[in-house]
Scaffold this active site. Structure first.
Site, short mmCIF file in Angstrom:
data_model
loop_
_atom_site.label_atom_id
_atom_site.label_comp_id
_atom_site.label_asym_id
_atom_site.label_seq_id
_atom_site.Cartn_x
_atom_site.Cartn_y
_atom_site.Cartn_z
N GLU A 79 0.68 -1.32 -0.09
CA GLU A 79 0.02 -0.04 0.04
C GLU A 79 1.01 1.29 -0.08
O GLU A 79 0.53 2.05 -0.79
CB GLU A 79 -0.95 0.00 1.19
CG GLU A 79 -2.11 -0.90 1.32
CD GLU A 79 -2.92 -0.68 0.10
OE1 GLU A 79 -3.39 0.50 -0.34
OE2 GLU A 79 -3.21 -1.54 -0.93
N CYS A 132 -12.60 2.81 -14.72
CA CYS A 132 -12.89 3.99 -14.62
C CYS A 132 -11.81 5.25 -14.47
O CYS A 132 -11.53 5.87 -13.58
CB CYS A 132 -13.99 4.27 -13.37
SG CYS A 132 -14.93 5.90 -13.34
N CYS A 142 -16.36 2.94 -20.29
CA CYS A 142 -17.85 2.53 -19.58
C CYS A 142 -18.58 1.54 -20.24
O CYS A 142 -19.29 0.82 -19.63
CB CYS A 142 -18.65 4.00 -19.86
SG CYS A 142 -17.81 5.43 -19.43
N CYS A 156 -17.99 -1.22 -17.94
CA CYS A 156 -17.95 -0.99 -16.38
C CYS A 156 -19.27 -1.89 -15.84
O CYS A 156 -20.44 -1.71 -16.27
CB CYS A 156 -17.89 0.34 -16.21
SG CYS A 156 -18.27 0.91 -14.53
N CYS A 195 -24.74 4.74 -13.19
CA CYS A 195 -23.69 5.74 -13.31
C CYS A 195 -24.47 7.05 -13.82
O CYS A 195 -24.88 7.21 -14.87
CB CYS A 195 -22.55 5.59 -14.15
SG CYS A 195 -21.30 6.84 -14.11
S1 SF4 Z 1 -19.69 3.90 -16.34
FE1 SF4 Z 1 -19.57 5.50 -14.82
S2 SF4 Z 1 -18.23 4.31 -13.21
FE2 SF4 Z 1 -18.19 3.23 -15.05
S3 SF4 Z 1 -16.34 3.68 -16.27
FE3 SF4 Z 1 -17.76 4.94 -16.82
S4 SF4 Z 1 -17.78 6.66 -15.78
FE4 SF4 Z 1 -16.70 5.33 -14.45
#
Ligand code: SF4
Length: 348
Positions: A38, A195, A202, A205, A211
């Site tokens: 970390e 992200c 996205c 994601c 989102c």
């Molecule tokens: S959908 Fe939203 S959370 Fe997912 S990568 Fe795109 S901006 Fe980021």
């Protein structure tokens, strides 16, 4: 509770198990290894840490070994990772574990925060990975994910807004503490690999359906960008004294300030002071070989370093050591000096 809150952890955990990063050498329930990784990862990419971490663990397999080591040995292994205060704090914290906690790592976030160099988010990561505690991390990557999913417009540098994000992050934790390692790793992996700050993926994601930034076409503007730091230029002059046998004169930098605790050639903010030391070592001003200025950027400062090389067998009357080229690897040098020295060795 809003459905986005309820589904956040389960979606992230499932995604991490299928697509997240596995088999990293520090993904073990050992607080020493988690803590070390970390700290290394705080300002450094995973690929670089994968190079340094095994060498560090080989040299200091346990917190007791690290605590017993000399500071130079620790800084030497840190050389090139930058932000050396991390290495000095690491060393101090290892000693704290031995003296204040009887050699056993503390297990709660609040106790972990007492260790030098361990802030709230790092303490939470250690508590979550090593002890499955329900504690949330909140580093820059996680702030970005939260700001986008909830379309938060606050200033990420403001303490009040950060406090709001802590509250939000804590409301999202999974119910089952056994899920904490996968959840925490998922948060880290999503921020680092999906992200991302620019061009987030996205399309793949797990949080896309929830989102708000994506729904409102505001991904590029969130989180609000930080104000750029004010950068000042600092001219520096190095006196690189070498003896006939090739040894280089090095001095330990004061613990505080630029390159604190590292070994460096005599370094001055004034050309005149550099020349005075050269003269005291019997070097005529005309024999100083000026090299090209090195530009090195620190967070708030642009260093413009001009090295001057000179040969002398007179030992300067100030604290320092002559170091033969084959022994330089035992000394933690600032990155630009390490580069300069190896370029000179190659050119010789
Ligand atoms: S959908 Fe939203 S959370 Fe997912 S990568 Fe795109 S901006 Fe980021």
């Amino acid at each position: 509770m809003h459905p986005t809150h309820l589904s956040f952890a389960p979606k992230l955990i499932e995604w991490q198990r299928q697509h997240g990063r596995h088999h990293l050498p520090w993904q073990v329930a050992d607080p020493y290894r988690v803590w070390l990784s970390e700290i290394m990862l705080q300002q450094t990419q995973v690929a670089t840490v994968l190079d340094y971490y095994p060498r560090f663990i080989a040299a200091f397999p346990t917190v007791a070994d690290l605590a017993a080591a000399g500071e130079d040995a620790v800084l030497g292994l840190w050389q090139g990772l930058g932000y050396y205060s991390r290495a000095r704090n690491l060393h101090k914290a290892a000693r704290q574990v031995m003296t204040e906690f009887g050699g056993r790592f503390p297990q709660t976030r609040t106790e972990l925060e007492r260790l030098c160099g361990v802030g709230r988010s790092t303490a939470a990561a250690i508590a979550a990975f090593a002890f499955q505690q329900r504690e949330s991390i909140l580093d820059g990557n996680v702030k970005r994910v939260l700001c986008r999913v909830w379309a938060q417009e606050g200033d990420p540098q403001s303490a009040a807004f950060t406090e709001q994000l802590w509250t939000l992050a804590e409301s999202l934790l999974p119910e089952n503490s056994a899920d904490m390692p996968a959840y925490t790793q998922g948060l880290m992996d999503l921020g680092a690999t999906v992200c991302k700050r620019s061009k987030p993926a996205c399309g793949c994601c797990p949080l896309a359906a929830d989102c708000r930034a994506l729904a409102e076409d505001r991904v590029a503007e969130l989180p609000r960008p930080k104000a750029p730091p004010k950068v000042t230029v600092l001219p520096l002059f190095w006196l690189c004294l070498s003896r006939t046998d090739g040894a280089l004169w090095l001095e330990k930098r004061p613990a505080k300030g630029i390159w604190g605790g590292l070994w460096c050639v005599p370094c001055f903010e004034s050309l005149h002071e550099m020349q005075q030391l050269a003269a005291a070592c019997g070097v005529d001003e005309r024999d100083l070989q000026e090299a090209e200025t090195i530009r090195h950027r620190l967070t708030h400062r642009q260093l413009e370093i001009t090295p001057f090389a000179a040969r002398t067998d007179t030992t300067p009357e100030r604290p320092g050591v002559w170091v033969l080229p084959q022994d330089l690897a035992d000394y933690g040098l600032p990155k630009p000096l390490a580069r300069y020295v190896s370029a000179r060795v190659r050119a010789a």
